[in-house]
Scaffold this motif. Structure first.
Motif, PDB file in Angstrom:
ATOM      1  N   ALA A   1     -35.406 -13.554 -14.359  1.00  0.00           N
ATOM      2  CA  ALA A   1     -36.684 -13.368 -13.672  1.00  0.00           C
ATOM      3  C   ALA A   1     -36.696 -12.071 -12.864  1.00  0.00           C
ATOM      4  O   ALA A   1     -37.651 -11.294 -12.940  1.00  0.00           O
ATOM      5  CB  ALA A   1     -36.958 -14.558 -12.759  1.00  0.00           C
ATOM      6  N   VAL A   2     -35.631 -11.814 -12.113  1.00  0.00           N
ATOM      7  CA  VAL A   2     -35.564 -10.593 -11.308  1.00  0.00           C
ATOM      8  C   VAL A   2     -35.516  -9.356 -12.207  1.00  0.00           C
ATOM      9  O   VAL A   2     -36.176  -8.352 -11.931  1.00  0.00           O
ATOM     10  CB  VAL A   2     -34.349 -10.643 -10.349  1.00  0.00           C
ATOM     11  CG1 VAL A   2     -34.109  -9.302  -9.686  1.00  0.00           C
ATOM     12  CG2 VAL A   2     -34.554 -11.731  -9.308  1.00  0.00           C
ATOM     13  N   SER A   3     -34.766  -9.418 -13.285  1.00  0.00           N
ATOM     14  CA  SER A   3     -34.695  -8.291 -14.219  1.00  0.00           C
ATOM     15  C   SER A   3     -36.051  -7.995 -14.835  1.00  0.00           C
ATOM     16  O   SER A   3     -36.427  -6.825 -15.003  1.00  0.00           O
ATOM     17  CB  SER A   3     -33.688  -8.575 -15.325  1.00  0.00           C
ATOM     18  OG  SER A   3     -32.411  -8.725 -14.798  1.00  0.00           O
ATOM     19  N   ALA A   4     -36.794  -9.038 -15.181  1.00  0.00           N
ATOM     20  CA  ALA A   4     -38.122  -8.841 -15.760  1.00  0.00           C
ATOM     21  C   ALA A   4     -39.074  -8.198 -14.753  1.00  0.00           C
ATOM     22  O   ALA A   4     -39.838  -7.287 -15.097  1.00  0.00           O
ATOM     23  CB  ALA A   4     -38.687 -10.164 -16.245  1.00  0.00           C
ATOM     24  N   ILE A   5     -39.013  -8.637 -13.504  1.00  0.00           N
ATOM     25  CA  ILE A   5     -39.890  -8.070 -12.472  1.00  0.00           C
ATOM     26  C   ILE A   5     -39.536  -6.610 -12.205  1.00  0.00           C
ATOM     27  O   ILE A   5     -40.419  -5.741 -12.164  1.00  0.00           O
ATOM     28  CB  ILE A   5     -39.803  -8.907 -11.185  1.00  0.00           C
ATOM     29  CG1 ILE A   5     -40.435 -10.280 -11.418  1.00  0.00           C
ATOM     30  CG2 ILE A   5     -40.480  -8.199 -10.021  1.00  0.00           C
ATOM     31  CD1 ILE A   5     -40.162 -11.282 -10.324  1.00  0.00           C
ATOM     32  N   VAL A   6     -38.259  -6.322 -12.043  1.00  0.00           N
ATOM     33  CA  VAL A   6     -37.825  -4.944 -11.796  1.00  0.00           C
ATOM     34  C   VAL A   6     -38.134  -4.064 -13.002  1.00  0.00           C
ATOM     35  O   VAL A   6     -38.601  -2.924 -12.848  1.00  0.00           O
ATOM     36  CB  VAL A   6     -36.324  -4.895 -11.439  1.00  0.00           C
ATOM     37  CG1 VAL A   6     -35.805  -3.473 -11.426  1.00  0.00           C
ATOM     38  CG2 VAL A   6     -36.084  -5.574 -10.104  1.00  0.00           C
ATOM     39  N   GLY A   7     -37.914  -4.580 -14.198  1.00  0.00           N
ATOM     40  CA  GLY A   7     -38.230  -3.813 -15.407  1.00  0.00           C
ATOM     41  C   GLY A   7     -39.707  -3.493 -15.506  1.00  0.00           C
ATOM     42  O   GLY A   7     -40.094  -2.379 -15.875  1.00  0.00           O
ATOM     43  N   ARG A   8     -40.554  -4.459 -15.167  1.00  0.00           N
ATOM     44  CA  ARG A   8     -42.007  -4.239 -15.201  1.00  0.00           C
ATOM     45  C   ARG A   8     -42.425  -3.183 -14.185  1.00  0.00           C
ATOM     46  O   ARG A   8     -43.253  -2.316 -14.476  1.00  0.00           O
ATOM     47  CB  ARG A   8     -42.730  -5.563 -14.941  1.00  0.00           C
ATOM     48  CG  ARG A   8     -44.211  -5.459 -14.917  1.00  0.00           C
ATOM     49  CD  ARG A   8     -44.741  -5.093 -16.271  1.00  0.00           C
ATOM     50  NE  ARG A   8     -46.184  -5.016 -16.216  1.00  0.00           N
ATOM     51  CZ  ARG A   8     -46.950  -4.906 -17.262  1.00  0.00           C
ATOM     52  NH1 ARG A   8     -46.413  -4.854 -18.460  1.00  0.00           N
ATOM     53  NH2 ARG A   8     -48.236  -4.823 -17.135  1.00  0.00           N
ATOM     54  N   ILE A   9     -41.840  -3.249 -12.982  1.00  0.00           N
ATOM     55  CA  ILE A   9     -42.156  -2.257 -11.947  1.00  0.00           C
ATOM     56  C   ILE A   9     -41.736  -0.863 -12.401  1.00  0.00           C
ATOM     57  O   ILE A   9     -42.501   0.104 -12.277  1.00  0.00           O
ATOM     58  CB  ILE A   9     -41.489  -2.635 -10.613  1.00  0.00           C
ATOM     59  CG1 ILE A   9     -42.165  -3.883 -10.032  1.00  0.00           C
ATOM     60  CG2 ILE A   9     -41.539  -1.486  -9.624  1.00  0.00           C
ATOM     61  CD1 ILE A   9     -41.432  -4.485  -8.849  1.00  0.00           C
ATOM     62  N   LEU A  10     -40.519  -0.743 -12.930  1.00  0.00           N
ATOM     63  CA  LEU A  10     -40.050   0.563 -13.404  1.00  0.00           C
ATOM     64  C   LEU A  10     -40.899   1.073 -14.564  1.00  0.00           C
ATOM     65  O   LEU A  10     -41.188   2.276 -14.653  1.00  0.00           O
ATOM     66  CB  LEU A  10     -38.584   0.473 -13.817  1.00  0.00           C
ATOM     67  CG  LEU A  10     -37.589   0.291 -12.673  1.00  0.00           C
ATOM     68  CD1 LEU A  10     -36.189   0.088 -13.224  1.00  0.00           C
ATOM     69  CD2 LEU A  10     -37.636   1.467 -11.721  1.00  0.00           C
ATOM     70  N   TRP A  11     -41.307   0.190 -15.450  1.00  0.00           N
ATOM     71  CA  TRP A  11     -42.159   0.586 -16.570  1.00  0.00           C
ATOM     72  C   TRP A  11     -43.489   1.155 -16.060  1.00  0.00           C
ATOM     73  O   TRP A  11     -43.957   2.182 -16.527  1.00  0.00           O
ATOM     74  CB  TRP A  11     -42.413  -0.605 -17.490  1.00  0.00           C
ATOM     75  CG  TRP A  11     -43.273  -0.259 -18.658  1.00  0.00           C
ATOM     76  CD1 TRP A  11     -44.626  -0.365 -18.745  1.00  0.00           C
ATOM     77  CD2 TRP A  11     -42.850   0.304 -19.895  1.00  0.00           C
ATOM     78  NE1 TRP A  11     -45.063   0.062 -19.955  1.00  0.00           N
ATOM     79  CE2 TRP A  11     -43.991   0.479 -20.684  1.00  0.00           C
ATOM     80  CE3 TRP A  11     -41.611   0.645 -20.405  1.00  0.00           C
ATOM     81  CZ2 TRP A  11     -43.928   1.003 -21.968  1.00  0.00           C
ATOM     82  CZ3 TRP A  11     -41.544   1.168 -21.688  1.00  0.00           C
ATOM     83  CH2 TRP A  11     -42.688   1.339 -22.450  1.00  0.00           C
TER      84      TRP A  11
END
Length: 53
Positions: free
Chosen positions: A37-47
């Motif tokens: 979940a945290v990886s998906a959120i951080v990945g979305r923000i970076l994207w």
């Protein structure tokens, strides 16, 4: 009815508490779920920061 819901939550918590070991590292399903979940959120923000309009 409410006791069935409580039993379902209890079963889910017990299932997520199961630990397993891979290459000498022990994880629980909670840790895997939270990391995903945290990886998906951080990945979305970076994207959005680098490739957003």
């Amino acid at each position: 009815m409410i006791s069935d819901f409580g039993a379902l939550l209890s079963f889910t918590l017990q299932a997520f508490s199961v630990e397993f070991t891979i290459y000498g590292f022990t994880f629980s399903f909670w840790q895997v779920f939270l990391f995903s979940a945290v990886s998906a959120i951080v990945g979305r923000i970076l994207w959005e920061v680098f490739f957003g309009d």
